[in-house]
Design an enzyme around this catalytic site. Sequence first.
Site, PDB file in Angstrom:
ATOM      1  CD  GLU A   1      -9.633   3.264   0.016  1.00 59.07           C
ATOM      2  OE1 GLU A   1      -9.150   2.148   0.309  1.00 59.07           O
ATOM      3  OE2 GLU A   1      -8.938   4.255  -0.210  1.00 59.07           O
TER       4      GLU A   1
ATOM      5  CG  ASP B   1      -2.208   0.725   1.034  1.00 57.35           C
ATOM      6  OD1 ASP B   1      -2.316   1.501   0.058  1.00 57.35           O
ATOM      7  OD2 ASP B   1      -3.126   0.539   1.852  1.00 57.35           O
TER       8      ASP B   1
END
Length: 609
Positions: A423, A368
């Site tokens: 998200e 990430d």
Amino acid sequence: MKQSIETNSKLNWALSSPDSSIQFHVEMTELGTVQYRVLRQGQVILDRSSLGIVTQQEDFTEGLTFSRKLSAVINESYTLPHGKTRDYVNHANELTLFFIKNGHVLQLICRAYNDGIAFRYQLPGDGVLEIAAEPTEFVFPQEPLVNVWSQKWMECYERTYDLGMLETMDEVDYAFPMLFQLGNDGWVLLTEASVYGTYCASHLKVSSTKSRTLELAFAPDQTGPNLTNAPFATPWRTAIIGSTLASIVESTLVFNLNPASELEDTSWVRPGRSAWSWHSDSQSCKDHAKQVQFVDFAAEMGWEYSLVDGGWDREESTTNVPELVRYAESKGVGIWLWTHYKRIKDEEECRSKLALWADWGVKGIKVDFFDSDSQERIQVYDMIAKVAMDNKLMINYHGSTKPSGEQRHWPHVMTREGILGAEYWKNDLNEGPNAVHNCTVPFTRNVIGAMDYTPVTLSRVTRTGHCHQIALSVIFESAVQNFADSIEAYRESAGKPFLSQVPAAWDQTLLLEGYPGRYVTMARRNGDDWYIGAICAAGGRTSHVDLRFLEEDVSYHAEIYEEVFGPLDHYRFKHSTDITVRTETLTKADSLHLALRVNGGAVIRLTKN
């Protein structure tokens, strides 16, 4: 590949696609500048556009002398273990033009496919190269009305693709890919392919001096020249071209432009569905008991994986990954593990950690917060991909740049973010990805590679219907499909059986109908089974599903999931939707006409009787 070498003093060269529908013209002016044009069925798609590249050795934008040309035919086939299709055909005509300036050689490699064109610059020789600029243009014809779906560039590509016109685009930087509708003459998707660590990723700027002209630009965070070694070739500059949106959506052009796979054995590269606890409970990754629950749910659903996201490695965490992996294996579930890219950006540390996690039995890693298109950061992607390959770990890149077809070269790179995904619904103060966005990205971002949108959010107010959300499991392609919602949300949904059956890899993809930002109906095949997803934005509509793509003389059992209409359906609803399930027996002679609610959807599973 067939090749022929020929010396030619002409200043005009023409290259046609194998089916002769697309013509790629290159010409050199008296000033030694090089331009190109692209036509489809005689209609201008890209008008005279400048070519060139600037290195520390030479400015190859003018004063060029033509030397010779090399022609070739590209005709190969290959398979991949995941994607929008299983079988790929890479068929193109290729022309390489050699130019000289002050003793330095520039090669322009052009390809014409039946569904588009691509070109790249190649610099032979040896030694260090500094690439200062690549002043390449994409000039659209002046006559037709040109609609554009563009995304304002940001490091993680997590923005919408907005409808506009070239004349009104006023941002400094725009991202690849970018979609164009040229009146009645067809569709074009501009992007780049085969981006590796010898270069940064690129984007587009609107010309300040030329009408309807876009200019290639290096990543905004690329603070200096690209540094590489000769011989060297740039990424491919790519235009997917077709008369219909289906030719854009179904194209595999960006994959064809990448090198062949480095993996001889892909048996460990296994696409699948994954439970994911972070979206419904951000603290759950630190709780071993909760991770066990999600493993149990993945097993209950028949999903292949469960993803343990950020927080598992914090001091206060009770999550014992080796123990969780052993438990998950007993349930037939594989574990994916999250990490920040900074924790493995050093190769020695990367090798140490990935070897450890692989020894634990972890199946894949979610890496990430890359948040950069610079050459230095692309090199980190490459390093991680190679180390993961050595350890037989699959990869999901997040906070990432967009894909460029590298899944052909590294099939274990299963998916990446680079998308405004589910998200964003976690923050109640923001509007997350709405129905217009969901109806746009199948024609833009998802065309060029797998997309970890993390779909199917039922428990939050997304202003879309539940069948709309479930349909995203078909419409959005990702080799690992991380389902976002809670165990309770899925258990309570009438769509649970569909979510337990829908696969994550496809043998065939068909766009049945659609228009960016308005509606999409897509059919995907896995083995003998077909899955159809239909969604719409704004006002409801009727989705028309023509089943002529089904096999001849075969009847199919159809499970049809639809949303229940209610008295408030003329509003932009903020309530959940009920789902009904019905069955029919259908053949290729049949058509379905499915009523979709406002921002609604429907899904169908078709199995042979």
